[in-house]
Scaffold this active site. Sequence first.
Site, PDB file in Angstrom:
ATOM      1  N   HIS A 113      30.393  36.003  51.226  1.00 34.30           N
ATOM      2  CA  HIS A 113      30.335  34.871  52.105  1.00 34.30           C
ATOM      3  C   HIS A 113      28.733  34.583  52.151  1.00 34.30           C
ATOM      4  CE1 HIS A 113      34.251  33.765  53.139  1.00 34.30           C
ATOM      5  NE2 HIS A 113      34.486  35.105  53.674  1.00 34.30           N
ATOM      6  N   VAL A 118      41.036  42.852  41.286  1.00 35.13           N
ATOM      7  CA  VAL A 118      41.645  43.557  39.828  1.00 35.13           C
ATOM      8  C   VAL A 118      42.566  44.694  40.574  1.00 35.13           C
ATOM      9  CG1 VAL A 118      40.351  42.769  37.889  1.00 35.13           C
ATOM     10  CG2 VAL A 118      39.700  44.799  39.415  1.00 35.13           C
ATOM     11  N   HIS A 130      35.389  34.998  45.307  1.00 32.75           N
ATOM     12  CA  HIS A 130      36.333  36.045  45.522  1.00 32.75           C
ATOM     13  C   HIS A 130      36.716  36.837  44.164  1.00 32.75           C
ATOM     14  CE1 HIS A 130      40.660  36.669  45.009  1.00 32.75           C
ATOM     15  NE2 HIS A 130      40.586  37.547  45.923  1.00 32.75           N
ATOM     16  N   HIS A 156      33.151  29.067  34.396  1.00 32.57           N
ATOM     17  CA  HIS A 156      34.281  28.888  33.497  1.00 32.57           C
ATOM     18  C   HIS A 156      34.131  29.483  32.138  1.00 32.57           C
ATOM     19  CE1 HIS A 156      37.642  27.045  35.888  1.00 32.57           C
ATOM     20  NE2 HIS A 156      36.407  26.833  36.763  1.00 32.57           N
TER      21      HIS A 156
END
Length: 318
Positions: free
Chosen positions: A107, A120, A117, A156
């Site tokens: 944050h 795994v 966030h 992305h």
Amino acid sequence: MSVTATHIEAVKTYLLSLQDDICQQLSAEDGSKDFIIDAWEREKAEGSMGLTGGGRTRVMEDGEVIEKGGVNFSHVRGKTLPASATAHRPELAGRSFQALGVSLVIHPRNPYVPTSHANVRLFVAEKEGEEAVWWFGGGFDLTPYYPFEQDVQHWHLQSKEACEPFGAEIYPKYKKWCDDYFYLKHRNETRGVGGLFYDDMNTESLGWDFETCFAFMQSVGNHFITAYRPIMNRRKQFEYGERERDFQLYRRGRYAEFNLVYDRGTIFGLQTGGRTESILMSMPPLTSWKYDYHPEPGSPEAELYDYLTPKDWLADLE
């Protein structure tokens, strides 16, 4: 194939190394503080699940850039899987389990730096006299307040790069899963601009052996910092005032709502009687709720809502 103690130890070694690397890089980007280390161990079985195990919680608070951040490793064992873990796989009910993973939430203080966030993990469900059932899960997602298309596309592109060695169909599949998972049904909007999400990854679901699934976990884990750090670096010097800060705190409320209502990791941790301080580390340090708030049309705040519907962020680059 059966999972062995050697497999689990290899995953644990990687996860601890990943935790160290992410903390080092984020501390360097913050420039004012390091992550404190809080190692913990639960030797006596506690809670309805008989939870034992331990972990290493690493937290930064009140940094120059990171207002609150946590990068947690845990390896726990329980006598029986909780309802959150067997809802989609009822045949595993009653099995004992091991779960190990790294989970993080950052944050930032500056509203122009997105919250992020990542997680795994490996689960192993065991039953005496039967072969253990194992599966991997995880992913990462981005939650901006004042979004920039450059940042979203970079995020992305890194998500796609993490998936490409494993097949062209993997990124679109796990990108869509992320959009669907990080969706606040009661708000009719996504939590942010997505990324990757996957679960139940094993030989049964994909035909991949343990080593390939583990390699995918490592690719996702390693790409988080290459996706996030450049965005933090670009935006941390942007000037902001009370207006931007107020909007950030309002939107953090959505983050809190998702974590407490929908997030599997939070629900799993609380259902198993896990370590509450580590589980709720993901909550923002400050937040606010306003009754029936709507940003002024055409304002910078209103622009965010154009980003809260899933889309192909890489279409313009192809």
